[in-house]
Write a protein that holds these residues in place. Structure first.
Motif, PDB file in Angstrom:
ATOM      1  N   GLY A  28       2.050  -0.205  18.629  1.00  0.00           N
ATOM      2  CA  GLY A  28       2.694  -1.096  17.675  1.00  0.00           C
ATOM      3  C   GLY A  28       2.235  -0.916  16.240  1.00  0.00           C
ATOM      4  N   GLU A  29       1.435   0.119  15.976  1.00  0.00           N
ATOM      5  CA  GLU A  29       0.902   0.338  14.625  1.00  0.00           C
ATOM      6  C   GLU A  29       1.408   1.642  14.035  1.00  0.00           C
ATOM      7  OE1 GLU A  29      -3.421  -1.929  14.872  1.00  0.00           O
ATOM      8  OE2 GLU A  29      -3.310   0.233  15.317  1.00  0.00           O
ATOM      9  N   VAL A  30       1.279   1.750  12.705  1.00  0.00           N
ATOM     10  CA  VAL A  30       1.626   2.982  12.001  1.00  0.00           C
ATOM     11  C   VAL A  30       0.462   3.394  11.116  1.00  0.00           C
ATOM     12  CG1 VAL A  30       4.096   2.480  12.010  1.00  0.00           C
ATOM     13  CG2 VAL A  30       2.715   1.772  10.060  1.00  0.00           C
ATOM     14  N   LEU A  31       0.322   4.696  10.927  1.00  0.00           N
ATOM     15  CA  LEU A  31      -0.682   5.249  10.017  1.00  0.00           C
ATOM     16  C   LEU A  31       0.022   5.660   8.736  1.00  0.00           C
ATOM     17  CD1 LEU A  31      -3.547   6.331   9.366  1.00  0.00           C
ATOM     18  CD2 LEU A  31      -2.849   8.495  10.450  1.00  0.00           C
ATOM     19  N   ILE A  32      -0.490   5.160   7.615  1.00  0.00           N
ATOM     20  CA  ILE A  32       0.139   5.398   6.319  1.00  0.00           C
ATOM     21  C   ILE A  32      -0.791   6.205   5.421  1.00  0.00           C
ATOM     22  CG2 ILE A  32       1.034   4.283   4.226  1.00  0.00           C
ATOM     23  CD1 ILE A  32       1.690   1.857   6.003  1.00  0.00           C
ATOM     24  N   ALA A  33      -0.254   7.269   4.821  1.00  0.00           N
ATOM     25  CA  ALA A  33      -0.945   7.966   3.746  1.00  0.00           C
ATOM     26  C   ALA A  33      -0.674   7.176   2.474  1.00  0.00           C
ATOM     27  CB  ALA A  33      -0.438   9.396   3.618  1.00  0.00           C
ATOM     28  N   VAL A  34      -1.687   6.535   1.933  1.00  0.00           N
ATOM     29  CA  VAL A  34      -1.511   5.641   0.790  1.00  0.00           C
ATOM     30  C   VAL A  34      -1.279   6.476  -0.467  1.00  0.00           C
ATOM     31  CG1 VAL A  34      -2.504   3.776  -0.569  1.00  0.00           C
ATOM     32  CG2 VAL A  34      -2.983   3.919   1.889  1.00  0.00           C
ATOM     33  N   ARG A  35      -0.111   6.334  -1.059  1.00  0.00           N
ATOM     34  CA  ARG A  35       0.252   7.102  -2.251  1.00  0.00           C
ATOM     35  C   ARG A  35      -0.009   6.347  -3.557  1.00  0.00           C
ATOM     36  NH1 ARG A  35      -0.126  11.668   0.322  1.00  0.00           N
ATOM     37  NH2 ARG A  35       1.640  12.190   1.710  1.00  0.00           N
ATOM     38  N   ALA A  36      -0.053   5.021  -3.485  1.00  0.00           N
ATOM     39  CA  ALA A  36      -0.296   4.240  -4.699  1.00  0.00           C
ATOM     40  C   ALA A  36      -0.753   2.838  -4.329  1.00  0.00           C
ATOM     41  CB  ALA A  36       0.960   4.171  -5.564  1.00  0.00           C
ATOM     42  N   VAL A  37      -1.600   2.284  -5.173  1.00  0.00           N
ATOM     43  CA  VAL A  37      -2.106   0.920  -5.018  1.00  0.00           C
ATOM     44  C   VAL A  37      -2.010   0.238  -6.376  1.00  0.00           C
ATOM     45  CG1 VAL A  37      -4.186  -0.456  -4.628  1.00  0.00           C
ATOM     46  CG2 VAL A  37      -3.672   1.463  -3.126  1.00  0.00           C
ATOM     47  N   SER A  38      -1.525  -0.990  -6.400  1.00  0.00           N
ATOM     48  CA  SER A  38      -1.503  -1.728  -7.667  1.00  0.00           C
ATOM     49  C   SER A  38      -2.557  -2.831  -7.635  1.00  0.00           C
ATOM     50  CB  SER A  38      -0.117  -2.316  -7.951  1.00  0.00           C
ATOM     51  OG  SER A  38       0.142  -3.436  -7.130  1.00  0.00           O
ATOM     52  N   LEU A  39      -3.087  -3.145  -8.804  1.00  0.00           N
ATOM     53  CA  LEU A  39      -4.139  -4.146  -8.932  1.00  0.00           C
ATOM     54  C   LEU A  39      -3.552  -5.479  -9.373  1.00  0.00           C
ATOM     55  CD1 LEU A  39      -6.971  -2.106 -10.713  1.00  0.00           C
ATOM     56  CD2 LEU A  39      -6.379  -2.207  -8.280  1.00  0.00           C
ATOM     57  N   ASN A  40      -4.225  -6.547  -8.979  1.00  0.00           N
ATOM     58  CA  ASN A  40      -3.856  -7.902  -9.379  1.00  0.00           C
ATOM     59  C   ASN A  40      -5.088  -8.621  -9.912  1.00  0.00           C
ATOM     60  OD1 ASN A  40      -0.981  -8.065  -8.298  1.00  0.00           O
ATOM     61  ND2 ASN A  40      -2.094  -7.486  -6.451  1.00  0.00           N
ATOM     62  N   TYR A  41      -4.856  -9.704 -10.635  1.00  0.00           N
ATOM     63  CA  TYR A  41      -5.979 -10.467 -11.188  1.00  0.00           C
ATOM     64  C   TYR A  41      -6.940 -10.919 -10.096  1.00  0.00           C
ATOM     65  CZ  TYR A  41      -8.684 -14.187 -13.308  1.00  0.00           C
ATOM     66  OH  TYR A  41      -9.714 -14.986 -13.712  1.00  0.00           O
TER      67      TYR A  41
END
Length: 338
Positions: A28-41
């Motif tokens: 039931g899971e997926v493996l993701i190659a993280v291409r981008a991350v955004s930051l928050n306060y």
């Protein structure tokens, strides 16, 4: 693979890069190659002890990521390798009322977030990236974009003829400006920078009030809206701005309470709230249904998120420092390590 973790919360120097085992998707899971991350306060607030909830040390930070599915676990049929996806801010809030257990799986403060090369998530905890958006742009939607969408699509959704007040030039406020203008609403904004005021005007703000020059900016916004006040205040400042928001909101309007950027806490003007007849609605980002609706709206209007700066993966700490300085206009993004 490599992942960042906050070993402690004394300063941004506590953000360290670690070599870790490659995660494997289970049923039931997926493996993701993280291409981008955004930051928050919130990512900065945790480090500075300003976050309103207890935070665990040693976790991978950040709540917002987008990437490519590279493997799927047993029983996964909705996704396949190569799909472009973005994560949910609340990985188990699919729709309906919030669960009291929801905060126990919050990324970055209770469970590992997205600032890593690879991440395993439930197949239910992702949404497809709109075709017209890059990974960097899509990574800004799960928190800031969805929060703005939730603020504007409440019990009385904002539409043409309505008016909205946004505060500052952070991610939520810029998204709210874009989304409100897309439906024909009039938008007023606040800032302390003449340069930022010019950019807000270029994006469609009807008027911009400098809150340093005009500390009673709530009254000024009311005057600009023909003395009526605005239908919706997208309230990101919190305790230090709420009383001015009460002066800006129309009789029977709504204050969508989102953030806690201000460190001041003079207390809420109770009688101001009472006499305004305004609804005070607390926003906790939103659910999967909301993110899907936002994605459709972004695609239909071909809206592009405003990104202030993109940092490489190896310079993630610099991205946090840039956000902390507060000079950004829109979102700060870390590109994944390819």
């Amino acid at each position: 693979m490599q992942a960042y973790r906050f070993n402690d919360f004394t300063s941004l120097d506590d953000l360290r890069l670690h070599d870790e085992a490659e995660p494997t998707p289970q049923r039931g899971e997926v493996l993701i190659a993280v291409r981008a991350v955004s930051l928050n306060y919130r990512d900065i607030a945790m480090v500075k002890g300003r976050y309103p909830r207890a935070v665990k040390k040693g976790l991978v930070p950040t709540s917002d990521g987008a990437g490519e599915v590279v493997a799927v676990g047993e029983g996964v049929e909705a996704w396949q390798a190569g799909d472009r996806v973005m994560g949910l801010f609340h990985p188990r809030w699919f729709g309906g009322p919030m669960s009291a257990m929801m905060g126990r799986e919050s990324y970055g403060d209770q469970t590992d977030g997205w600032l890593a090369e690879r991440k395993v998530v439930s197949q239910e905890a992702i949404v497809r990236v709109p075709d017209h958006l890059s990974y960097e742009e899509a990574a800004t939607l799960p928190c800031a974009g969805l929060t703005a969408w939730t603020a504007l699509s409440g019990p009385t959704p904002i539409r043409a003829g309505h008016s909205v007040l946004v505060q500052g030039t952070g991610g939520v406020s810029i998204f709210a400006l874009q989304l409100a203008r897309a439906v024909g609403a009039t938008v007023f904004a606040t800032t302390s920078s003449a340069t930022k005021a010019a950019r807000l005007t270029e994006m469609g703000a009807a008027a911009v009030v400098n809150y340093v020059d005009e500390p009673e900016w709530g009254k000024r916004v009311r005057a600009l809206s023909d003395g009526r006040g605005v239908d919706c205040v997208v309230e990101v400042g919190g305790p230090g701005t709420i009383n001015q928001s009460l002066r800006a909101v129309a009789l029977g309007g709504e204050i969508a309470s989102i953030g806690f950027l201000s460190s001041e806490n003079p207390g809420i003007d109770f009688f101001g709230l009472k006499l305004s007849s305004a609804t005070f609605r607390n926003i906790t980002v939103g659910d999967r249904t909301g993110l899907q609706a936002l994605s459709r709206a972004m695609s239909a209007a071909k809206l592009k998120p405003v990104i202030d700066k993109i940092f490489p993966f190896d310079a993630a700490r610099d991205a946090f420092a840039h956000l902390d300085r507060g000079a950004h206009f829109g979102k700060v993004v870390v590109r994944g390590k390819v």
